[in-house]
Design a protein around this motif. Structure first.
Motif, PDB file in Angstrom:
ATOM      1  N   HIS A   1      23.571  20.517  -6.757  1.00  0.00           N
ATOM      2  CA  HIS A   1      24.987  20.877  -6.815  1.00  0.00           C
ATOM      3  C   HIS A   1      25.332  22.079  -5.934  1.00  0.00           C
TER       4      HIS A   1
ATOM      5  N   GLN B   1      28.164  24.602  -0.015  1.00  0.00           N
ATOM      6  CA  GLN B   1      28.218  25.547   1.087  1.00  0.00           C
ATOM      7  C   GLN B   1      29.497  26.384   1.020  1.00  0.00           C
ATOM      8  N   ASP B   2      29.332  27.687   1.024  1.00  0.00           N
ATOM      9  CA  ASP B   2      30.494  28.574   0.972  1.00  0.00           C
ATOM     10  C   ASP B   2      30.950  29.002   2.356  1.00  0.00           C
ATOM     11  N   TRP B   3      30.015  29.353   3.180  1.00  0.00           N
ATOM     12  CA  TRP B   3      30.402  29.770   4.516  1.00  0.00           C
ATOM     13  C   TRP B   3      29.245  29.651   5.489  1.00  0.00           C
ATOM     14  N   MET B   4      29.622  29.778   6.726  1.00  0.00           N
ATOM     15  CA  MET B   4      28.650  29.790   7.812  1.00  0.00           C
ATOM     16  C   MET B   4      28.999  30.975   8.695  1.00  0.00           C
ATOM     17  N   PHE B   5      28.009  31.678   9.167  1.00  0.00           N
ATOM     18  CA  PHE B   5      28.284  32.854   9.988  1.00  0.00           C
ATOM     19  C   PHE B   5      27.444  32.794  11.259  1.00  0.00           C
TER      20      PHE B   5
ATOM     21  N   GLN C   1      30.166  37.491  -0.023  1.00  0.00           N
ATOM     22  CA  GLN C   1      31.286  36.737  -0.561  1.00  0.00           C
ATOM     23  C   GLN C   1      32.158  36.184   0.559  1.00  0.00           C
ATOM     24  N   GLU C   2      32.363  36.983   1.580  1.00  0.00           N
ATOM     25  CA  GLU C   2      33.362  36.644   2.583  1.00  0.00           C
ATOM     26  C   GLU C   2      32.812  36.389   3.976  1.00  0.00           C
ATOM     27  N   ALA C   3      31.519  36.553   4.146  1.00  0.00           N
ATOM     28  CA  ALA C   3      30.946  36.407   5.487  1.00  0.00           C
ATOM     29  C   ALA C   3      31.579  37.383   6.465  1.00  0.00           C
ATOM     30  N   ARG C   4      31.758  38.575   6.015  1.00  0.00           N
ATOM     31  CA  ARG C   4      32.305  39.615   6.878  1.00  0.00           C
ATOM     32  C   ARG C   4      31.225  40.653   7.145  1.00  0.00           C
TER      33      ARG C   4
ATOM     34  N   PHE D   1      22.526  30.901  12.909  1.00  0.00           N
ATOM     35  CA  PHE D   1      23.669  30.786  12.011  1.00  0.00           C
ATOM     36  C   PHE D   1      23.201  31.031  10.585  1.00  0.00           C
TER      37      PHE D   1
ATOM     38  N   PHE E   1      23.879  30.439   6.767  1.00  0.00           N
ATOM     39  CA  PHE E   1      24.609  29.593   5.821  1.00  0.00           C
ATOM     40  C   PHE E   1      24.467  30.175   4.426  1.00  0.00           C
TER      41      PHE E   1
END
Lengths: 574, 778
Positions: free
Chosen positions: A35, A38-42, A84-87, A522, A524
């Protein structure tokens, strides 16, 4: 009761001081891993001009502390990413010396690992300085100048053409606030860097320095790691690499002490407590530069390590005595007799090269990248190790000048000969017996493994992250990222909101047989939705909670009694 | 009656009915086929904006509102840096990094074109590189042969597209050329050169740029490519040569030797006094919604001697720059729709007054005749650079029939009759933005809009702060420093727009970027106005927000809007599967419910996105969204959308359903919901009477043959006022159909299925009609 904080943070390169690469959390596990979302990729360092400025540096293994992911990208940018935000929370450009500064014409040196200590993120920079940055704001907290760690190198030292080299993270002996570090990863001619140092965090002064070679003309590689430390006993365990020149030993007869070895050092004094040499007089360029893991088996402290020759060693941590070894049956062996010392208890200390006296090209198995090039994991009384077959063709060259590497064309060594495949083994940590194995065809697994929640995570050159059931070795989940392979170990933790998180770096590192040098990499991030999270809880205030349960139980019994009484009363009236 | 005779009669009637049906089909099919955009496919994204009508719409349904949560990045494909370009290419001025073209998807492959000339092909399923093609030229050789210069052009590329007939990817080159690359092999199929050689009336130098227009026009019925050779961007700023070049649109035969079949000019001939340039085509034109003829009647002197002082030839810097959007071709009518960039000299118009036609002008060109069919200039005599910089959309609307819809930078969009250009509807979005609070000042006070009926406005108000010459001196419109809205950087709409033919909804950004003009550097009468590229000293506005807005195409009313507080964006929205998909500067790709605007999903790609996504299918029939991320200038001008000047190579990513969701989508049952039956009657100002029946819109959670068929007949006759009756029928509200998926392709062919169903419906109607007649007769 409250949610356990176990496993929220991944402070050290191998998760803990034992370098187990095992996160004991169980919220994300083999039942719910499917389950993961994917939340983000940077994209890492997208400012870099990738093509035309290629590098073979690798992205570091990431850390995660209090919701911030830390890593060094291929262009030596140290960054803290808000998970949380990929910042980018903060970033600092580490030094990027020109390749020729160290004569690294083929592969580049890089900082492989970070470490967390005293609220800071620490790294050994490529200029030999040791730096600590504030974990929350990136402020430079501490900097040990380059001359401390590399001051022993003569100014006239000439760099040597070499292969892949990396620098391990500093290790911290917390009680005495000593940084344990080694500069190796750089190789020079005329000045050895084969030593380990203890440096005071607070004064930046050298506390001790332990050399592993007898003369300045000798070299053996340290690097990589990471290294486990027993904070209670004050012992650090270090793996060493092969002696140089790797493939022509004409000028280095004998066992080449401390090469290909597992060494225990006193963290206060640097004294060598014991050493176990896995390969005396190495002729194949192997080494034991991967991680070592500190564990316990029925009260006996153990050190586990897998060397590039493909053997997994279990040593008594007190004495360095061999307890057992594991010879992966899948690993092919050819022209590597000295590397089998643990089996034969024999070696040739004077043999100049692998197929002496012939000077014809010869095939070496395991190849120049060895049979193990990943970290091992200790979890659930099991050691997990990935092995591969990838033989090499070696053509020995004379060694005339100091610094010659002993092969005709070092760049050609990377070309595989014969079939390439990998096998991951689960080995009983007590006995060395195989519990299960998992076969991968067509590529060499290089990089790292992670275990958490009964799942073994295997990032693969085929572009997929495999999740394997640690108990039986079956695949429970697989996530493809396309054709860019992965090698850097998966990181499991929780972000600042307590959401269980999986971090995977895709590409961003050289992979055998996979053309990923063009990619900066990258990051993930995946997380597990709350509805699928297994509740792993622990009692924080046992007395108070037990009291609460007791009260509830008493009330429940009273209610049952009352109801029973009423029923009895009513029946009686009828 | 003799039974045999009865049988014969019956057979005759059946035969007759069959003939009627076949005739009905044969009559209606060709018309319907040409009435729809080509390449309107669920599998492919062939044009810059999807189909040949530039609708940014895909009929695919595999990715939809119900499974958008299951989207994930399927693969990543890092693009190369411009350092890989040939040394000759790298000698070009300002060769840009990265890519700014939306990916093209054809037959399971995805294609990307970099700003520096490399075209990539990758397998849409895996991201595996298939081939690379490098465009390269020798600037020295080109300059020695052509009126061409290695200029200070911004060599970014707005788009390229696929040409099915030739199985080739088409792109402009950088030296008066365009070329086709074989989609299978990556080899050059053809290369048409020297387009700027011997252009009649050209007295200037063309420049190196891939941005002549976004794409090549394709008119297969007429065997034509349509290409544009424009003047320079901001003309006098790019002062590499003394004269600007003449804007020309050309019809090129699709077959070797690729002869020029016609030319249509959008700027006057150099060195030739031309009193009538601005009035010669007045009968077919509009200034905003004012017929040119009306302006001519009251202000002939203001329109004559366009671009020139009376009795003089146009000045050195007169021209019109690129057509930045997709060249939209209607194969049915043989009409191409496009719009031009701003005029030169910029921005001091004292040497080149007048409306400055046909710069910043929306127009239609009759491709068979090779003449301008109509034009509409929204902002005559423009000192701001409110040009018409992106793609318009050709639409088949319930309300107005076929229309071309476009709005230029200044903030009005026009729903124009496709045949005549007469606006059915003009929507000024500035008022809505003000009402929503996107800007705090009445927008009409922040710009001066010249009136084509005013001599002063057309020929004397020649720069923004006119008649002031120094900062602080009172101007008619503003006294410097003054704030202007909208900022001309990308304009009010920021980028391309999208149209959902099912719900007749027009999706767009509405951008609230303002600019403070601190000083105009060249504001003297007679100023030749090339000042090293600095026309203004400006300050960007801290107020840089936008709203993604859904508007009813018939009324312009807002159905929903979604506010974004951070910046402009150049990544245009697309609509598909009940979604609007849009990307933003904060790295997020967002998925909106197309009907409500609810954000159903956000995907953080970790890198600024300023290129619109596209969608198509891989070889397994799985839909994927393709997006180029991180190809941008991250610092400094992020709020302006980067203007396509990329400093980083960027990465192509593919977003698709998780394997689990894709498998579920392939095996699940279908739930179909439709709009309820209703009858609408509306009155509009069109010049046609249209009667349409049965438009059904359906959304489906998956793929089946049971959904969404549209049947429609349209008849029109000429009238001064129009009454439209629209009858819509569909399944009852809430009705649920359940069916096992049988074929995805049959359901997802979009307009093609519409055409098929329409034809069948007509046939059925014909049969029923015949049967009724037969029954009545009996």
């Amino acid at each position: 009761m409250q949610q356990s904080l176990t496993g929220f943070n991944w402070y050290h390169p191998g998760y803990d001081d034992s370098v187990s690469y095992f996160n004991p959390q169980n919220a994300l596990n083999k039942d719910n891993v499917i389950h993961l979302e994917q939340d983000w990729m940077f994209p890492l360092n997208s400012e870099a001009k990738v093509h035309g400025n290629e590098t073979s540096r690798t992205t570091s293994h990431p850390l995660m502390a209090n919701g911030i992911v830390y890593l060094i990208d291929r262009f030596q940018l140290l960054m803290g990413l808000d998970s949380q935000e990929a910042r980018i929370h903060w970033a600092s450009q580490l030094s990027t010396p020109e390749p020729t500064s160290f004569g690294l014409e083929y592969y580049d040196v890089h900082s492989r690992h970070l470490n967390y200590f005293d609220g800071g993120i620490w790294v050994i920079d490529l200029d030999c300085s040791i730096k600590g940055y504030g974990a929350t704001n990136g402020a430079l907290l501490n900097e040990i100048p380059p001359n401390v760690l590399c001051g022993g190198i003569p100014a006239e030292a000439i760099p040597r053409e070499t292969m892949f080299r990396s620098i391990s993270s500093p290790v911290f002996y917390e009680k005495e606030r000593i940084i344990i570090a080694a500069p190796s990863g750089f190789e020079t001619m005329g000045g050895t860097l084969s030593y380990i140092m203890g440096i005071s965090v607070d004064t930046g002064q050298t506390v001790w320095k332990t050399s592993l070679t007898e003369s300045a003309q000798e070299n053996l590689v340290l690097g990589m790691g990471p290294w486990p430390i027993d904070q209670d006993k004050g012992i650090v365990y270090i793996g060493t690499g092969s002696p140089t020149p790797e493939w022509n030993a004409t000028r280095r007869p004998g066992a080449n002490l401390y090469s290909n070895s597992i060494i225990a050092l006193d963290t206060s004094t640097g004294e060598i407590l014991w050493q176990y040499q896995t390969i005396p007089h190495d002729l194949n360029g192997y080494g034991c530069t991967g991680n070592l893991v500190l564990g316990e088996n029925d009260g006996q402290q153990m050190v586990y390590g897998a060397c590039r020759n493909g053997y997994l060693y279990a040593l008594d941590a007190e004495t360095g005595d061999l307890v057992w070894y594991f010879d992966p049956p899948s690993v092919k062996r050819m022209n590597s007799e000295n590397a089998n010392f643990v089996v034969t208890n024999n070696y040739d200390p004077s043999k100049p090269w692998l197929n002496y006296p012939s000077t014809d090209p010869a095939v070496q198995c395991p190849g120049v990248f060895g049979a193990v090039s990943s970290n091992i994991v200790l979890a659930y009384d099991t050691v997990y190790v990935s092995t591969f077959n990838r033989c090499s063709r070696v053509e020995v060259a004379p060694v005339v000048n100091v610094g010659d590497n002993g092969v005709v064309a070092i760049k050609d060594l990377g070309t595989p000969v014969g079939p390439v495949n990998s096998t991951v083994y689960a080995v009983d940590a007590s006995t060395g017996e195989v519990k299960w194995n998992h076969f991968f065809d067509g590529f060499a697994l290089k990089g790292g493994l992670t275990v958490s929640g009964d799942v073994l995570y295997v990032p693969s050159p085929d572009g997929s992250l495999y999740a394997i059931d640690t108990s039986i070795g079956s695949e429970v989940w697989k996530r493809s990222f396309g054709l860019l392979g992965s090698a850097i170990p998966t990181l499991i933790g929780a972000n600042a909101y307590g959401n269980w998180t999986l971090i995977q770096i895709v590409a961003g590192t050289p992979l055998l047989d996979i053309e990923v040098e063009h990619s900066t990499g990258f990051l993930f991030k995946f997380s597990i939705p709350w509805e699928f999270v297994a509740t792993t809880s622990e009692t924080i205030s046992p007395a108070a909670d037990n009291l609460g349960y007791t009260i509830y139980a008493v009330v429940a019994v009273a209610i049952v009694l009352m109801i029973a009484t009423m029923i009895f009363y009513l029946r009686k009236r009828r | 009656m003799d039974p045999k005779m009865l049988n014969v009669k019956r057979k005759s009637k059946i035969t007759l009915l069959s003939v009627i049906a076949i005739l009905s089909l044969s009559t209606i099919m060709p018309a319907l086929a040409f009435a729809a955009p080509s390449a309107n496919s669920a599998s492919n994204w062939e044009y810059l904006n999807g189909n040949s009508w530039a609708q940014n719409y895909s009929p695919q349904t595999q990715i939809n509102q119900d499974n958008v949560e299951a989207l994930e990045v399927k693969w990543i494909f890092p693009l190369g840096s411009k350092v890989l370009a040939s040394p000759a290419m790298q000698s070009l001025s300002r060769l840009a990094e990265g890519a700014s073209t939306p990916p093209v998807v054809v037959n399971g492959n995805v294609y990307v074109l970099s700003n520096w000339g490399r075209m990539y092909a990758a397998d849409a399923k895996t991201g595996k590189a298939l081939w690379e093609h490098d465009y390269t030229i020798d600037p020295v050789e080109i300059a020695s042969r052509l009126p061409w210069a290695n200029a200070k052009a911004i060599a970014h590329n707005h788009g390229f597209q696929y040409w099915e007939k030739g199985n080739a990817l088409l792109s402009y080159g950088m030296a008066c050329d365009f070329y086709g690359v074989d989609a299978n092999t990556g080899e050059m199929s053809f290369w048409v050169k020297d387009l700027c050689l011997d252009v009649p009336g050209n007295g200037g130098i063309y420049q190196s740029s891939m941005a002549n227009s976004a794409t090549i026009g394709i008119y297969d019925k007429g065997d034509q490519f349509i290409v544009v050779q424009p003047g320079r961007i901001h003309s006098n700023i790019a002062d590499v040569a003394p004269h600007d070049s003449r804007h020309v649109t050309m019809g090129i035969n699709q077959n070797a030797p690729y002869n020029v079949e016609w030319r249509v000019f959008s700027s006057p001939a150099a060195g030739v006094p031309d009193k009538d340039w601005g009035i010669r085509e007045c009968s077919i034109g509009f200034f905003r919604d004012i017929p040119c003829s009306e302006a001519l009647a009251v202000n002939r002197a203001g329109l004559e001697w366009d671009y020139a002082l009376p009795n003089e030839a146009p000045g050195w810097w007169v021209s019109v720059t690129a057509n930045w959007g997709q060249l939209v071709v209607d194969e049915e009518t043989g009409t191409m729709y496009t719009q031009t960039g701003n005029q030169g000299p910029y921005s001091n118009m004292s040497l080149a007054p007048g409306p400055r036609l046909f710069g910043s002008t929306i127009m239609a060109i009759d491709l068979d005749a090779g003449v301008r069919q109509w034009w509409l200039q929204p902002f005559p005599h423009d000192p701001y650079d409110y040009d018409c910089n992106w793609s318009g959309i050709l639409m088949d609307t319930d309300a107005f029939g076929k229309v071309y819809t476009y709005g230029c930078k200044e903030g009005r969009y026009f729903v124009m009759d496709a045949e005549t250009g007469k606006p059915h509807l003009v929507v000024d979005i500035r008022d809505d933005m003000y009402a929503r609070g996107q800007i705090s000042t009445d927008p009409h006070s922040l710009v001066y809009e010249p009136d084509p009926r005013s001599y002063y406005d057309m020929r004397e108000w020649n720069w923004i702060s006119y008649p002031a010459h120094v900062v602080g001196e009172p101007g008619k419109f503003c006294t410097l420093p003054c704030t202007v809205f909208p900022y001309w950087s990308n304009g009010m709409f920021g980028t391309d727009r999208a149209f959902d033919p099912n719900t007749q909804t027009y999706y767009m950004y509405e951008v609230a970027l303002q600019v403070l003009i601190r000083e105009e550097h060249s504001y003297f009468e007679g100023e030749r106005n090339y000042n090293g590229g600095r026309m203004f000293s400006t300050s960007g506005s801290p107020n840089a927000n936008l709203s993604l807005t859904a508007r009813d195409i018939e009324t312009g009313d807002i159905k929903w809007s979604w506010y974004y507080d951070h910046s402009q964006t150049r990544a245009a929205p697309i609509t598909t599967g009940g979604l609007v998909i849009a990307s933003f500067s904060d790295s997020y790709m967002r998925f909106f419910d197309k009907n409500t605007g609810e954000v159903l999903r956000e995907i953080n790609t970790g890198a600024y996105i300023e290129i619109q996504p596209t969608i198509g299918k891989d070889d397994d029939g799985n839909s994927k969204i393709f997006s180029i991320i991180g190809a941008n200038r991250r610092a400094g001008r992020a709020q302006y959308g980067g203007a396509g000047l990329s400093a980083t190579p960027g990465t192509l990513i593919a977003v698709g359903l998780s394997d689990r969701a894709a498998a579920e989508a392939a095996t699940t049952t279908v739930t179909t919901t439709s709009r309820t039956t209703r009858t609408l009657t509306s009155t509009s100002t069109t010049t046609s009477i249209s009667t349409s029946t049965s438009r059904t819109t359906a959304t489906s959670t998956t793929t089946a043959t049971t959904t969404a068929m549209s049947t429609r007949t349209l008849t029109s006759t000429s009238a001064t006022t129009a009454t439209q009756t629209l009858t819509q029928t569909s399944t009852a509200p809430g009705q649920t159909q359940t069916a096992t998926v049988t074929s995805e392709v049959t359901e997802e062919v979009g307009m093609s299925s519409t055409v098929t169903y329409a034809a069948i419906a007509v046939a059925v109607i014909a049969i029923i009609g015949a049967a009724v007649l037969y029954t009545r007769k009996q």
